[in-house]
Structure formats: C-alpha cells, structure tokens
Scaffold this motif. Structure first.
Motif, mmCIF file in Angstrom:
data_model
loop_
_atom_site.group_PDB
_atom_site.id
_atom_site.type_symbol
_atom_site.label_atom_id
_atom_site.label_comp_id
_atom_site.label_asym_id
_atom_site.label_seq_id
_atom_site.Cartn_x
_atom_site.Cartn_y
_atom_site.Cartn_z
ATOM 1 N N UNK A 226 0.832 -1.207 0.000
ATOM 2 C CA UNK A 226 0.000 0.000 0.000
ATOM 3 C C UNK A 226 0.868 1.258 0.000
ATOM 4 N N UNK A 227 0.367 2.369 -0.537
ATOM 5 C CA UNK A 227 -0.969 2.502 -1.140
ATOM 6 C C UNK A 227 -0.995 1.925 -2.560
ATOM 7 N N UNK A 228 -2.097 1.287 -2.889
ATOM 8 C CA UNK A 228 -2.258 0.739 -4.232
ATOM 9 C C UNK A 228 -3.512 1.341 -4.866
ATOM 10 N N UNK A 229 -3.485 1.608 -6.161
ATOM 11 C CA UNK A 229 -4.667 2.156 -6.829
ATOM 12 C C UNK A 229 -5.787 1.133 -6.861
ATOM 13 N N UNK A 230 -6.973 1.581 -7.168
ATOM 14 C CA UNK A 230 -8.122 0.689 -7.216
ATOM 15 C C UNK A 230 -8.037 -0.245 -8.426
ATOM 16 N N UNK A 231 -8.768 -1.337 -8.349
ATOM 17 C CA UNK A 231 -8.831 -2.256 -9.482
ATOM 18 C C UNK A 231 -9.401 -1.563 -10.711
ATOM 19 N N UNK B 133 -4.911 -9.785 -7.109
ATOM 20 C CA UNK B 133 -5.270 -10.418 -5.840
ATOM 21 C C UNK B 133 -4.998 -9.444 -4.712
ATOM 22 N N UNK B 134 -6.054 -9.114 -3.973
ATOM 23 C CA UNK B 134 -5.935 -8.177 -2.858
ATOM 24 C C UNK B 134 -5.805 -8.939 -1.541
ATOM 25 N N UNK C 96 -1.203 -5.842 -2.849
ATOM 26 C CA UNK C 96 -1.770 -6.398 -4.074
ATOM 27 C C UNK C 96 -0.721 -7.221 -4.814
ATOM 28 N N UNK C 97 -1.150 -8.343 -5.360
ATOM 29 C CA UNK C 97 -0.313 -9.144 -6.240
ATOM 30 C C UNK C 97 -0.914 -9.095 -7.633
ATOM 31 N N UNK D 163 4.629 1.037 -12.492
ATOM 32 C CA UNK D 163 4.066 1.864 -11.418
ATOM 33 C C UNK D 163 2.661 2.280 -11.831
ATOM 34 N N UNK D 164 1.658 1.760 -11.138
ATOM 35 C CA UNK D 164 0.267 2.093 -11.432
ATOM 36 C C UNK D 164 -0.185 3.380 -10.754
ATOM 37 N N UNK D 165 0.666 3.946 -9.919
ATOM 38 C CA UNK D 165 0.303 5.173 -9.211
ATOM 39 C C UNK D 165 0.569 5.091 -7.726
#
Length: 436
Positions: free
Chosen positions: A48-53, A133-134, A140-141, A382-384
């Motif tokens: 975390x932090x991870x962006x939303x799906x 996978x959360x 997240x994976x 990097x998704x954000x």
C-alpha cells in the motif's frame, strides 16, 4: 493462504475516438515463429498505497488500444500464414482476494503456491491474462501472463511500463514500433551458419535436436525450484576471479552464468565425457546494423550455445567457462542475425522443420537454459502507488531452466531461480557460494 476469485471477465480496448472499422492481421515474423509458443507468467507484489482495481483495469483497456496485439488472437491471415488477428476479442481479467495479510503469506518462493495468482492457462485462447489479488492489508499481487510468440521479454516489459504510465495519466512515449515486416532477406541470400540444427530441426531428425535428455523420462517429479541470492560483494569477487589475466573483465552476467554452469553440472553428477551446453538468449536490437529500436514490439531474439565436455568444464577454472560464454554470445552478431533472416525466410526450406525452442520439455539435463531479466525494466511498473516490492517469475517446473533477475533489495545483488532435482540440490547449495 486461500485465494478466492471474485470476478472474471474479458477486457477489450477502449479507444480515444472511433475504433478501427476493419479487422486486420499481422503476420508473425520469422523471429516469432522460431520462439516458444507458450505463456510466460510473472508475479508482481505491491505494498500500500495501491490504486483501485478500476483504475488498473481502465488503464489496461486504454493501453490495449495501442498494443492491439494483446487483445487479439492467433490465427491465419488471408494468405494462410500464421498471424495475429487484430480482432479486439480481448484478454482475461480476474479479480481475487486472499484471506490474510501480505506478511502472513511471505516469503514468496518459486512454488506451486504462486499459481494461485493466475487464472488457469489450460485451453486458453486469450494472449494475455491478468489477475489482481488483494490481501487484507490492501497489498496487491499482479499475476500477469503473456504468450511468448507475440513478444519477447523486453517488448513485454515495455508494455507493462506503458500500462503503468497510462494509469498515472502520462503519455507512454516513445511509441512502440509494430512493423514486423522489417526483417527482409538479402538478394541473393547468404546463409553462413547451421541454422538447420540450431534454431530449427528437421522433423525427420527430431531425436537429434540440441537438447539431450539423458537419464530422464521428462518427468518433473522430485523437482525443487531453488532461489540463490548473490550479494554484490560475492559478484565482484566472482567477476574478478573469472577475469584473471584478462585486460577487459568479463561481465557480471558472463561470470555468474559460468559459475552456475559449473556448479549445476557438478551437482548433477554427469559423466565426464558427456557434452553440456548453455542456451543463452541474445537480443538482436543492439546487435543488428542498422540497430532496431528498443521499442520494437515482437520477438527479436536468437540464442548462443556455449558447450563443453563435462570433464573439461569442471577441471578448468571458471575463466574457461566464462570465455566459452563470451565467445559464443559474441558470435551471435549482425552477420548471424542476417544469415538467420535469409535462411528462415525461405518457406520451402523451413516448411518441414520445427523450432528447437520446445516448451514441452520438462528436463533439460545435461544442459541449461538461461533467461536473463537483469536489463529489462520490469521494476519500473508503477500504477500510481509506487514500483513493485517484489518481482519474480511464476512457478515453472522445468529442470535446468534458470532465471536471473535483479534482487528486490535494489543494491545490485542478483537472484538466480534454479530448478534442480532434489537429489542434486544439496550438492548445488554447497557449490553455488564457493569461489574455490
């Protein structure tokens, strides 16, 4: 750890404006046709932090509008040639959840547990699968798999970086080069090398292909996938030892592969008069003249095959193996790539042949296949929410298929993923950190 699937869907490209009105196709290049027709699966771990799906999914659909190949299917074009059909039928996207925190699931090792992070690949028509996978801690994976016949490691890693940039609202630049017709034979053709026994094999001589499977029924029973970690200090000492007496030192890659080749060969307990070789991928982008841009999307890889008698490999110092590797890779140059283009472009010659790159073999002994991911920008995804905490290949139980990748520690150390039979692993562990 229990992983539960929440949803599974087909994602199609999202176009900025009107979508293409005509279904097109791209013939496979000669470098695609000679490569492995199988899915290669990767695992990324993000903290975390991870962006939303939704953010990741939308970014993926947008980048598929540029990389349309991944949303297509394999088939035949109007001329009856193997091709990628740009039909926008889409790719598989799965959302899943794990019943624990990331720390509880750690450490991640190359084992069957990693298959939980991918949808099944059996009977798969899609060229790409993605599973998010959360964990309960919001880690997240990303389980990502692609068909290797569409693109090699560099092209795939460039796609992943572009996907992350789109998720962050950035331009992907520079744009990929999609033209697979740039590899044209010379007139007249000049075939200088024995491609018929290196990249291709006559169907009639299939039993004589470069890989030998001594003492093996192609079963992977008893196989252990070991991860060996080599510190920067060890690598520096190894490189110095391998380069003794040489004005220009061997590369870290050449030194480490030489060391591992000898350690694995000794651990296997092979007959001294048996021949062993290493299959090493060589990227043609930097070797061909004129150079092909790094942004080329597709396969542009051939292989070097340094080989030696087991007795000589083990009796001689590591410098001997390093020189074999260096010299073999150096020979896969512009002349070699152009000779292959001239050979493989002759459809009458190759129609009765099959590639030696066989994804069905489960045991490579007495040989080794090395996939080096040391220079690919996989860690730049990097998704954000930041770059990945861990990156590794998924579970692939092929004895002798070795992966080299930069350690997630980020200090220049290297991890080697080495699948060996359990009976050989104890000896290998004793040898792999010894410089004697």
């Amino acid at each position: 750890m229990k992983v539960q699937t929440k949803s599974s869907m087909i994602l199609k490209p999202i176009y900025d404006g009107e979508p293409p009105s005509v279904v097109d196709s791209i013939p496979l290049s000669i470098f695609d046709k000679v490569n492995y027709n199988t899915h290669v699966a990767l695992v990324y771990v993000f903290k975390p932090p991870t962006p939303t799906n939704t953010t990741i999914q939308t970014g993926l659909q947008k980048v598929l509008a540029i990389y349309r190949e991944w949303a297509g299917r394999l088939g035949m074009d109007n001329n009856g040639c193997p091709a990628i059909l740009l039909n926008d039928e889409g790719m598989r996207f799965v959302e899943a959840s794990a019943d624990c925190t990331l720390n509880q699931a750690m450490p991640f090792k190359p084992s069957m547990d990693l298959l939980n992070f991918h949808p099944t690949l059996k009977g798969l028509e899609e060229l790409v699968t993605v599973q998010l996978t959360r964990f309960t801690c919001d880690s997240m994976v990303l389980g990502f798999s692609t068909n290797h016949i569409i693109a090699d490691g560099l092209a795939t890693s460039n796609f992943l970086v572009a996907w992350g940039r789109v998720c962050r609202g950035l331009d992907i630049g520079p744009l990929p080069l999609f033209d697979r017709t740039i590899f044209t034979p010379r007139e007249p053709p000049i075939v200088e090398f024995d491609h018929e026994r290196i990249e291709y094999m006559s169907k009639k001589l299939i039993k004589e292909q470069p890989y030998s499977y001594a003492n093996s029924d192609d079963s992977s029973d008893g196989l252990i996938i070991h991860k060996a970690h080599f510190t920067l200090e060890f690598l520096s000492k190894l490189k110095a030892k391998a380069s003794e007496g040489r004005n220009r030192p061997y590369s870290t890659f050449e030194s480490l592969v030489a060391h591992l080749w000898r350690a694995i060969t000794q651990a296997r307990g092979l007959n001294g008069f048996e021949t062993t070789h290493v299959r090493i991928s060589v990227n043609g982008r930097q070797r061909m003249n004129p150079r092909v841009p790094n942004e080329y999307f597709g396969n542009l890889v051939l292989w070097a095959f340094p080989r030696a008698k087991v007795k000589e490999l083990l009796q001689e110092p590591v410098q001997y193996a390093a020189k074999l590797i260096h010299d073999a890779v150096a020979k896969v140059n512009d002349d070699y790539f152009k000779s292959f283009i001239d050979f493989a472009s002759n459809e009458e010659v190759v129609k009765d042949m099959v590639p030696t790159a066989d994804a069905e073999k489960m045991v490579l002994c007495p040989n080794i296949d090395v996939d080096s991911w040391l220079r690919f920008p996989f860690y730049d995804l990097d998704f954000g929410g930041g770059t990945p905490f861990i990156f590794l290949p998924s579970y692939l139980p092929v004895e002798g298929l070795m992966f080299l990748l930069p350690s997630f520690i980020g200090d220049g150390s290297i991890d080697a993923i080495v699948p060996l039979f359990e009976d050989n692993l104890v000896t290998f562990k004793k040898l792999c950190y010894s410089l004697d």
